[in-house]
Write an enzyme that holds these catalytic residues in place. Structure first.
Site, PDB file in Angstrom:
ATOM      1  N   LYS A 114       0.816  -1.322   0.101  1.00  0.00           N
ATOM      2  CA  LYS A 114       0.008  -0.029   0.100  1.00  0.00           C
ATOM      3  C   LYS A 114       0.912   1.176   0.027  1.00  0.00           C
ATOM      4  O   LYS A 114       0.416   2.230  -0.598  1.00  0.00           O
ATOM      5  CB  LYS A 114      -1.008  -0.035   1.133  1.00  0.00           C
ATOM      6  CG  LYS A 114      -2.121  -0.940   0.954  1.00  0.00           C
ATOM      7  CD  LYS A 114      -3.247  -0.739   2.107  1.00  0.00           C
ATOM      8  CE  LYS A 114      -4.268  -1.910   1.841  1.00  0.00           C
ATOM      9  NZ  LYS A 114      -5.408  -1.714   2.888  1.00  0.00           N
ATOM     10  N   LYS A 196      -4.511 -12.042  -9.435  1.00  0.00           N
ATOM     11  CA  LYS A 196      -5.810 -12.001  -8.988  1.00  0.00           C
ATOM     12  C   LYS A 196      -6.920 -11.004  -9.212  1.00  0.00           C
ATOM     13  O   LYS A 196      -6.786 -10.042  -9.742  1.00  0.00           O
ATOM     14  CB  LYS A 196      -5.584 -11.532  -7.415  1.00  0.00           C
ATOM     15  CG  LYS A 196      -6.348 -12.177  -6.412  1.00  0.00           C
ATOM     16  CD  LYS A 196      -5.653 -11.918  -4.927  1.00  0.00           C
ATOM     17  CE  LYS A 196      -6.927 -11.516  -4.038  1.00  0.00           C
ATOM     18  NZ  LYS A 196      -6.692 -10.991  -2.792  1.00  0.00           N
ATOM     19  N   LYS A 199     -10.959  -5.419  -7.612  1.00  0.00           N
ATOM     20  CA  LYS A 199     -12.045  -4.543  -8.161  1.00  0.00           C
ATOM     21  C   LYS A 199     -11.422  -3.126  -8.604  1.00  0.00           C
ATOM     22  O   LYS A 199     -11.956  -2.253  -9.006  1.00  0.00           O
ATOM     23  CB  LYS A 199     -12.978  -4.110  -6.948  1.00  0.00           C
ATOM     24  CG  LYS A 199     -12.106  -3.468  -5.786  1.00  0.00           C
ATOM     25  CD  LYS A 199     -12.982  -3.145  -4.625  1.00  0.00           C
ATOM     26  CE  LYS A 199     -12.092  -2.309  -3.569  1.00  0.00           C
ATOM     27  NZ  LYS A 199     -12.693  -2.510  -2.366  1.00  0.00           N
TER      28      LYS A 199
END
Ligand code: TRP
Length: 334
Positions: A114, A196, A199
């Site tokens: 992140k 993966k 969204k």
């Protein structure tokens, strides 16, 4: 009768969920909820660790609450609440911070990922995220924590902090176990099946969201990437077909061998239609029910109010114990 064990889990209200999130979390939650004293949270404080538009966060929080309910979380049986409504979460985070070392947090995989993704906003909350998650779990004397595979490291930290605190101050917290459901088997991108499903993929055809209607679902599966050859079997050199089979099995609760037999001799086109139909048969009714619930904000507010009251009673028992153990003066009232 033996008391049921406590189950705790949470999802961040950070936007639309994919079918991967559904399989990894909500589907298991519904299945497990009655075997445990189940507590489910909207991890809104966690969501603040990356920049949010306040109005969007609010909307996403209602969306997620409605989705929990549409997926079969029963608010009378289970506790459903917003993390920010129970201030014990923030308070226990502070105490746990005093037994956690910066090195433990700076080497977390998710923190590193992140930080790379949000270079302009590497804030203290992003780093402290796993401690808040530990507080979520430990406040309820939780024994079972359903999580996605990406949260394993965070659960390990929760266990370490609980043990460290117990060793230093005496038995206080139960040591929680993680639960990674088998349908959390990674759901991959429909466009690049080596990656993966996410969204945040720029290619909207790469993922199925829980907000997609039947037509959209069918269209996306028709476009899904397949592999060379024509056999419908799961194997390492067929990532596209393997992913579609995984999704099909997860949505129909059929074993892989049965699915392979079912599609033996069938073409890719027919197979992709069947996968789309299986997914739409589950996702479409959930989406409709979610929208129905969402139209009644008062109902959702009521569920969350009741949930917060029940969660608070449990949480403050643990927090009071913790404050006492570390030597804080008891607050006199009245
Ligand atoms: N960090 C989790 C996720 O993004 C959400 C979460 C917050 C959670 N607190 C939790 C999960 C406590 C399990 C238990 O998936």
């Amino acid at each position: 009768m033996e008391e049921k064990k406590v189950l705790f889990s949470a999802i961040q209200p950070s936007g639309i969920l994919t079918i991967g999130n559904y399989l990894g979390a909500l589907k298991n939650f519904r299945r497990l909820q009655s075997d445990y004293r189940s507590i489910f949270s909207l991890a809104d404080l966690h969501t603040l660790t990356v920049r949010q538009d306040p109005a969007v966060l609010k909307k996403n929080t209602y969306e997620l609450a409605a989705l929990y309910l549409a997926c079969g979380i029963n608010p009378e049986e289970s506790v459903l609440f917003a993390q920010s409504h129970v201030s014990a979460h923030a308070e226990l985070t502070w105490i746990l911070n005093t037994v956690c070392y910066p090195g433990e947090l700076s080497r977390m995989t998710q923190f590193k990922d992140k930080s790379a993704k949000h270079e302009d906003n590497i804030n203290m909350g992003l780093m402290d995220y796993p401690v808040l998650m530990a507080a979520d779990i430990l406040l309820y004397q939780t024994e079972l924590v359903p999580i996605g595979a990406d949260q394993k490291q965070h659960l390990e930290l929760a266990r370490d902090l609980a043990e460290r605190f117990n060793n230093r101050f005496g038995e206080t917290f139960k040591i929680p176990e993680g639960y990674i459901g088998k349908s959390a088997a990674r759901v991959m991108s429909l466009a690049e099946p080596e990656r993966k499903m996410s969204k945040s993929d720029a290619n909207l055809n790469a993922f199925i969201s829980m907000n997609d209607d039947t037509d959209t679902i069918m269209r996306k599966f028709k476009r899904a990437v397949t592999d060379s050859g024509d056999k419908i079997i799961a194997s390492a050199d067929k990532p596209g077909i393997t992913n579609l089979l995984t999704i099909y099995c997860a949505f129909t609760d059929k074993p892989l061998s049965e699915a392979e037999k079912e599609f033996d001799g069938k073409g890719y086109g027919e197979f992709k239609t069947a996968v789309g139909e299986a997914v739409a048969a589950v996702v479409d009714p959930i989406r409709c029910e979610k929208n129905r619930i969402l139209a009644d904000k008062e109902y959702i507010d009521g569920v969350l109010k009741d949930g917060a009251e029940r969660a608070e009673r449990l949480a403050y028992k643990t927090l009071a114990k913790v404050y006492k153990k570390v030597g804080l003066l008891p607050r006199r009232r009245g």
